[in-house]
Design a protein around this motif. Structure first.
Motif: not given
Ligand code: TMP
Length: 202
Positions: A25-39
């Protein structure tokens, strides 16, 4: 323009998943392009490896090699292309987990993990690692509410204690990258601390 690479770490039941949604949400609110992933995971092959790693018994060396095989795929297919395109990448676990679980927890020599790290990552390191930390009793309480435990969650207390100690030791040695987040505090206080750390990255 390179994006920022953030990883989330901690013993099972440290509450990192709770904070992942907030981070998104924090990244979205700042319109920062992002990828959420996992290992383990993050790619179609990686997700197949995850299934094996979490539920199939295997030798410690096999487990470690599969973690890094999945990581190689993850870096090549997801992490590097995203960072190179200027996107931020948030990964739920990365190599610190191998040091903590296979190294600290299971006792594999650190120097072997370092060789694989060097080989597979060619110098790629997270810009920021959020280490969610809770005492063992708290993590046990949280895990008690989980119905199906995986191979790692089923391990004994002393295993998880070694994992936690290893994480904390790594944070002590690299305080600029690895930030210990005391996860026993109220959620709003934790989020304030996270916001400050993220702001510093921008
Ligand atoms: P998760 O439940 O946080 O998704 O992680 C799955 C399990 O995999 C967790 O118990 C930690 C373990 N793990 C390792 O043992 N070594 C690794 O390198 C990684 C990435 C995860």
């Amino acid at each position: 323009m390179f994006g920022k690479f953030i990883t989330l770490e901690g013993i099972d039941g440290a509450g990192k998943s709770t904070h992942l949604g907030w981070l998104q949400d924090w990244l979205r609110e700042r319109a920062i392009e992002h990828v959420i992933t996992r290992e383990p995971g993050g790619t179609p092959l990686g997700e197949k490896l995850r299934e094996l790693l979490l539920h199939h018994d295997m030798h410690l060396e096999t487990e470690t090699l599969l973690m890094f095989a999945g990581r190689r795929e993850h870096i090549a297919e997801v992490i590097l292309p995203a960072l190179q395109a200027g996107s931020w990448v948030v990964s739920d676990r990365f190599t610190d987990a191998t040091f903590a679980y296979q190294g600290g927890g299971r006792g594999l020599g650190i120097e072997r993990i370092e060789v694989l790290e060097h080989w597979v990552q060619s110098g790629l390191q997270p810009d920021l690692t959020l280490l969610f930390d809770v005492p063992l009793e708290v993590s046990r309480e949280r895990l008690a509410k989980t119905r199906v435990l995986d191979r790692f969650e089923q391990e004994q207390q002393d295993f998880h204690q070694r994992v936690r100690n290893c994480y904390l030791e790594r944070a002590r040695r690299d305080p600029a990258r690895i930030k210990v987040i005391d996860s026993t505090r109220p959620i709003e206080i934790i989020q304030q601390e996270l916001a400050t750390l993220l702001q510093e990255l921008i």
